[in-house]
Every structure is written in C-alpha cells, then in structure tokens.
Design an enzyme around this catalytic site. Structure first.
Site, PDB file in Angstrom:
ATOM      1  N   GLU A  74     -80.370  -6.903   2.243  1.00 55.89           N
ATOM      2  CA  GLU A  74     -79.325  -7.129   3.262  1.00 55.89           C
ATOM      3  C   GLU A  74     -79.913  -7.289   4.665  1.00 55.89           C
ATOM      4  OE1 GLU A  74     -80.229  -4.121   2.360  1.00 55.89           O
ATOM      5  OE2 GLU A  74     -80.295  -3.144   4.308  1.00 55.89           O
ATOM      6  N   ASP A  75     -81.031  -6.598   4.924  1.00 50.68           N
ATOM      7  CA  ASP A  75     -81.657  -6.700   6.251  1.00 50.68           C
ATOM      8  C   ASP A  75     -82.339  -8.068   6.426  1.00 50.68           C
ATOM      9  OD1 ASP A  75     -83.408  -5.907   4.240  1.00 50.68           O
ATOM     10  OD2 ASP A  75     -84.614  -4.625   5.532  1.00 50.68           O
ATOM     11  N   MET A 121     -89.291   9.133   9.412  1.00 49.58           N
ATOM     12  CA  MET A 121     -88.271   9.046   8.354  1.00 49.58           C
ATOM     13  C   MET A 121     -88.312  10.348   7.555  1.00 49.58           C
ATOM     14  SD  MET A 121     -87.214   6.030   5.709  1.00 49.58           S
ATOM     15  CE  MET A 121     -87.964   6.345   4.145  1.00 49.58           C
ATOM     16  N   TRP A 139     -79.818  -1.345  -3.396  1.00 48.83           N
ATOM     17  CA  TRP A 139     -80.911  -1.307  -2.418  1.00 48.83           C
ATOM     18  C   TRP A 139     -81.559  -2.693  -2.206  1.00 48.83           C
ATOM     19  CZ3 TRP A 139     -85.947  -2.602  -2.078  1.00 48.83           C
ATOM     20  CH2 TRP A 139     -86.674  -2.075  -0.995  1.00 48.83           C
ATOM     21  N   ARG A 181     -84.986   7.722  -3.868  1.00 49.68           N
ATOM     22  CA  ARG A 181     -83.894   6.730  -3.973  1.00 49.68           C
ATOM     23  C   ARG A 181     -82.637   7.445  -4.485  1.00 49.68           C
ATOM     24  NH1 ARG A 181     -85.193   1.640  -4.806  1.00 49.68           N
ATOM     25  NH2 ARG A 181     -86.565   2.099  -3.072  1.00 49.68           N
ATOM     26  N   HIS A 214     -87.233  11.197   1.454  1.00 46.58           N
ATOM     27  CA  HIS A 214     -86.141  11.189   0.461  1.00 46.58           C
ATOM     28  C   HIS A 214     -86.534  10.346  -0.741  1.00 46.58           C
ATOM     29  CE1 HIS A 214     -84.857   7.000   1.179  1.00 46.58           C
ATOM     30  NE2 HIS A 214     -85.142   7.227   2.438  1.00 46.58           N
ATOM     31  N   ASP A 225     -80.087   3.587  10.194  1.00 42.11           N
ATOM     32  CA  ASP A 225     -80.261   4.396   8.978  1.00 42.11           C
ATOM     33  C   ASP A 225     -80.108   5.871   9.338  1.00 42.11           C
ATOM     34  OD1 ASP A 225     -80.767   2.199   7.448  1.00 42.11           O
ATOM     35  OD2 ASP A 225     -82.763   2.835   6.787  1.00 42.11           O
ATOM     36  N   ASP A 272     -81.666   8.381   8.095  1.00 43.34           N
ATOM     37  CA  ASP A 272     -82.876   9.206   7.935  1.00 43.34           C
ATOM     38  C   ASP A 272     -83.979   8.868   8.921  1.00 43.34           C
ATOM     39  OD1 ASP A 272     -83.720   6.762   6.884  1.00 43.34           O
ATOM     40  OD2 ASP A 272     -83.408   7.413   4.812  1.00 43.34           O
TER      41      ASP A 272
HETATM   42  C1  UD2 Z   1     -84.892   0.544   3.773  1.00 50.57           C
HETATM   43  C2  UD2 Z   1     -84.478   0.141   5.191  1.00 50.57           C
HETATM   44  C3  UD2 Z   1     -82.966   0.130   5.275  1.00 50.57           C
HETATM   45  C4  UD2 Z   1     -82.353  -0.789   4.254  1.00 50.57           C
HETATM   46  C5  UD2 Z   1     -82.881  -0.405   2.863  1.00 50.57           C
HETATM   47  C6  UD2 Z   1     -82.500  -1.395   1.793  1.00 50.57           C
HETATM   48  C7  UD2 Z   1     -86.313   1.056   6.485  1.00 50.57           C
HETATM   49  C8  UD2 Z   1     -86.790   2.135   7.348  1.00 50.57           C
HETATM   50  N1  UD2 Z   1     -85.019   1.120   6.103  1.00 50.57           N
HETATM   51  O1  UD2 Z   1     -84.464   1.896   3.617  1.00 50.57           O
HETATM   52  O2  UD2 Z   1     -82.539  -0.250   6.568  1.00 50.57           O
HETATM   53  O3  UD2 Z   1     -82.655  -2.124   4.565  1.00 50.57           O
HETATM   54  O4  UD2 Z   1     -84.309  -0.327   2.824  1.00 50.57           O
HETATM   55  O5  UD2 Z   1     -81.159  -1.397   1.542  1.00 50.57           O
HETATM   56  O6  UD2 Z   1     -87.015   0.164   6.137  1.00 50.57           O
HETATM   57  N2  UD2 Z   1     -77.608   5.572   2.424  1.00 50.57           N
HETATM   58  C9  UD2 Z   1     -76.820   6.715   2.271  1.00 50.57           C
HETATM   59  N3  UD2 Z   1     -76.555   7.192   1.022  1.00 50.57           N
HETATM   60  C10 UD2 Z   1     -77.038   6.588  -0.087  1.00 50.57           C
HETATM   61  C11 UD2 Z   1     -77.838   5.447   0.067  1.00 50.57           C
HETATM   62  C12 UD2 Z   1     -78.120   4.969   1.326  1.00 50.57           C
HETATM   63  O7  UD2 Z   1     -76.368   7.300   3.253  1.00 50.57           O
HETATM   64  O8  UD2 Z   1     -76.739   7.081  -1.189  1.00 50.57           O
HETATM   65  C13 UD2 Z   1     -77.798   4.983   3.767  1.00 50.57           C
HETATM   66  C14 UD2 Z   1     -78.596   5.834   4.710  1.00 50.57           C
HETATM   67  O9  UD2 Z   1     -78.184   5.577   6.025  1.00 50.57           O
HETATM   68  C15 UD2 Z   1     -79.987   5.318   4.462  1.00 50.57           C
HETATM   69  C16 UD2 Z   1     -79.732   3.817   4.340  1.00 50.57           C
HETATM   70  O10 UD2 Z   1     -78.498   3.740   3.663  1.00 50.57           O
HETATM   71  O11 UD2 Z   1     -80.871   5.644   5.505  1.00 50.57           O
HETATM   72  C17 UD2 Z   1     -80.836   3.039   3.606  1.00 50.57           C
HETATM   73  O12 UD2 Z   1     -81.064   3.569   2.329  1.00 50.57           O
HETATM   74  P1  UD2 Z   1     -82.447   4.304   1.946  1.00 50.57           P
HETATM   75  O13 UD2 Z   1     -82.842   5.192   3.048  1.00 50.57           O
HETATM   76  O14 UD2 Z   1     -82.294   4.915   0.611  1.00 50.57           O
HETATM   77  O15 UD2 Z   1     -83.452   3.099   1.808  1.00 50.57           O
HETATM   78  P2  UD2 Z   1     -84.913   2.887   2.470  1.00 50.57           P
HETATM   79  O16 UD2 Z   1     -85.424   4.108   3.102  1.00 50.57           O
HETATM   80  O17 UD2 Z   1     -85.784   2.228   1.497  1.00 50.57           O
HETATM   81 MN    MN Z   2     -84.595   5.734   4.061  1.00 49.54          MN
END
Ligand code: UD2
Ligand code: MN
Length: 347
Positions: free
Chosen positions: A263-264, A290, A260, A295, A293, A198, A200
């Site tokens: 997939e993991d 992290m 969102w 959504r 940020h 990721d 972030d």
């Molecule tokens: C969680 C998971 C992530 C993924 C996601 C669900 C953790 C720490 N991370 O992240 O691995 O499974 O849930 O899909 O649990 N991104 C962009 N631009 C966008 C949207 C996403 O660059 O407009 C990329 C970026 O690398 C980001 C990653 O996708 O870190 C995951 O998206 P998120 O950070 O919005 O989601 P998060 O933090 O809930």
């Molecule tokens: Mn994130």
C-alpha cells in the site's frame, strides 16, 4: 392564545434549556469576534456549536460554554510561531517503561484536550492531523502517545491525534484506515497537513518536523531495525506527510490492499503519476525506534500486492478517497486522542 405562544407551548423542556444556553453563548461568541479574537477559533466554535445543536446535547453545550469562557480569558495568540521553534531539543532519549499507564501520559499532557493542542504564545504555522491505523497494539500506542505529544508541542504545532481502529477480525487494511482517518478528520477541522503514522515507530529527534512541504515528505529515513539506512530507494512507508491538497490530488490511498505490504508503494506511484517528488529530511534527523513486534494475525502478507501495483496507473482515479466505503461505529473523544472505530468491510 396567539400563534407564537401556541407554538412555544409545543417546545419541549429540553429545547427551552437549549435556547437558554445558546443565548449567552452567542453573546460570548460575538464578544470574542469583536474583541479581536481569531476568526479561526470563532469558526471552530460555531461549527462545534452547530454539531452539538444537531445532537441537542445540553451537557456538551454546558461544557462548550466553559471552554469558550476559558478561551476568552486567555490572551489570543497573534503572532505566528517562529519557523524554528525555540523549544526543540534535537535527539531525545526514549524510554519504554513496561509500568507506563494511560493516566501517567494524561497527567503529563494536561494541555491536550480531546487529543488536540495548540500553542499558547503564538499561532501555529500549520494545523496537522496525525492519523494512526490501529488494531490490538495498545502498548505500542501508549509508548507512541507518551513521546509524540511532548514532541509535537515542542514543535509548536496546532495538532490532533486520530487513532483509526479497525473493528472485527477481517484482514487488516492499513491504507483504507488512513483514508477513513483523512475523511473523518476533515469533518472536525480543515487540517493543512496529514501525517500517516505507524503505531510502533517513535521519532528520535524533534528536528524531524511534522509539517507538510511543497512536496510529499517521507519522515523515516532510518530506524533501529535497518541500521538507520533507507530501506530502499522508493520507500514511502512507516511515517509520511502529505498536505490536504497533495493527498486529495492522488485520490488518497488505494482501498484494495488487504493484509501486509504494497500500500505504501502504491501511494508512491500515485505521487509520481502527479509529477510530485518525495522529499526526506537529513538522515541524522529522520531516525526512528520501532518497538519490536511479530507479524500480527489478521495481517498476513498480501500475495497479490505485485499484481495490484502494476495496475495502479490504470485504477488510481477510481480506487481511493472517492470510492472509500465504510461504516463508522463510534467516535470517542478521549483525553489523548480521538478514537474512531470503523467497519471497513471484507476483502
Ligand atoms: C511496514 C511499514 C508500514 C506498512 C507495512 C506494510 C515500516 C517502518 N513500516 O510495517 O508503514 O507499509 O510495512 O503494510 O516500514 N497495525 C495494527 N494492528 C495490526 C496490524 C497492523 O495496528 O494487527 C498497524 C500499526 O500501526 C502498524 C502498521 O499497521 O505499525 C503496519 O503494520 P506492521 O507494523 O505489522 O508492519 P511493518 O512493521 O512491517
Ligand atoms: Mn511495524
């Protein structure tokens, strides 16, 4: 006029230059090979040369000539790097300076060339491709690169950073971007290990090794946002490491998770179906910050994710690396990373 000279006349001036450049280059390559230079670097060199010949890009060939010459003057690393790098510092203090600029990070990482690095004093134990799915998170990317390059260098790895950018504004697809990253990175080099990262998440401790094990590895046990506790038992998101073989064996990620979530968990099911077991480093090491940020727009919750997860055991063989259709729009070799821009299509 004899046959040969008639044919020679037909050669364009460009091809002649190419030939003149290639001649000394091949001599250099042979010297490199016979003076005990590593076979691996020769292979990389000749693969790169062939790619360039295909493009008939004389400027790039000239650059390649210089870099080979530099490499020849550098003593060839012979001994394998130690299992435990002497450069590790443990927990490091992270900083997220709003004034940080790309130029600053480039200046701090002069030995990183086109996103790639290898230790000078020894041969790295693994060659690792870091794959970062990305769209519109430039600040996060800069903070990550700022910390990750020195972190990986302290681990004495041969590595390259790939940022896979989803073009357009269709719904985000993290998993498919990572499949593209795997397939495209393997066109550059036969990487041993892939880190799905990721943008972030910044690692806090350099004893959290970015190498692959005999089993798939999950590197984020805890992060600031969850009080450094494991999110849930089967959690496999954020940052994970799989070898080339392990990822191939599960047919990669599913391509069908748009938006969102899910997939993991799908990847974890694939791993378990292959009777592999997810391993984790100790909790006091596998810690991340992290960057805060909200959504992103274009990455709304995927409401179908539970339904998709139920059919994973039935579809994994035909939904994955072997069915990943995409169009590469550009591959830019920037100083700090390889920027792959891709059109993934629509849900
Ligand atoms: C969680 C998971 C992530 C993924 C996601 C669900 C953790 C720490 N991370 O992240 O691995 O499974 O849930 O899909 O649990 N991104 C962009 N631009 C966008 C949207 C996403 O660059 O407009 C990329 C970026 O690398 C980001 C990653 O996708 O870190 C995951 O998206 P998120 O950070 O919005 O989601 P998060 O933090 O809930
Ligand atoms: Mn994130």
């Amino acid at each position: 006029m004899g046959f040969c000279s008639a044919a020679c006349c037909k050669l364009s001036r460009r091809v002649k230059y190419l030939f003149l450049l290639l001649l000394p280059l091949s001599v250099l390559a042979w010297i490199c090979l016979f003076s005990g230079g590593s076979v691996k670097s020769f292979t990389v060199f000749s693969a790169a040369t062939q790619a360039l010949i295909k493009k008939e890009n004389t400027q790039d060939l000239a650059n390649l000539g210089t870099s080979v010459a530099v490499r020849l003057m550098t003593p060839t690393p012979r001994t394998e790097c130690p299992k435990k790098s002497p450069l590790l510092q443990g927990a490091v203090k992270l900083n997220f300076e709003p004034s940080l600029k790309v130029k600053d990070v480039e200046g701090e990482n002069k030995r990183v060339v086109e996103g790639r690095y290898q230790p000078l004093s020894c041969t790295a134990r693994q060659s690792v491709a870091i794959l970062i799915p990305h769209r519109n998170r430039e600040r996060h990317l800069l903070y990550l690169l700022h910390h990750l390059h020195p972190f990986l260098q302290r681990q004495q790895l041969h590595y390259a950073v790939y940022v896979i950018q989803q073009a357009g504004d269709a719904t985000f697809n993290r998993a498919k971007l990572l499949n593209v990253g795997y397939l495209e990175a393997l066109k550059d080099y036969t990487w041993d290990c892939f880190i799905f990262h990721d943008v972030d998440l910044v690692p806090e401790n350099d004893r959290n090794l970015y190498v692959c094990d005999s089993q798939p590895k999950h590197l984020v046990v805890g992060r600031n946002a969850t009080g450094y506790k494991l999110h849930y038992k089967g959690y496999f998101g954020g940052v994970s490491a799989m070898s080339r073989e392990q990822f191939g064996k599960v047919n990669g990620f599913a391509n069908t998770y748009w938006g969102w979530g899910g997939e993991d968990d799908d990847l974890r099911i694939r791993v378990e179906l292959q009777k592999m077991k997810i391993v984790r480093p100790p909790a006091d090491i596998a810690r991340y910050t992290m960057v805060f940020h909200k959504r992103d727009s274009g990455n709304e919750v995927n409401k179908d994710r539970m339904k998709l997860l139920r059919r994973t055991p039935l579809v994994w063989k035909k939904d994955g690396l072997n069915s990943c259709k995409y169009q590469i729009l550009s591959v830019e070799r920037l100083p700090l990373y390889i920027n792959v821009t891709v059109d993934l299509g629509k849900p």
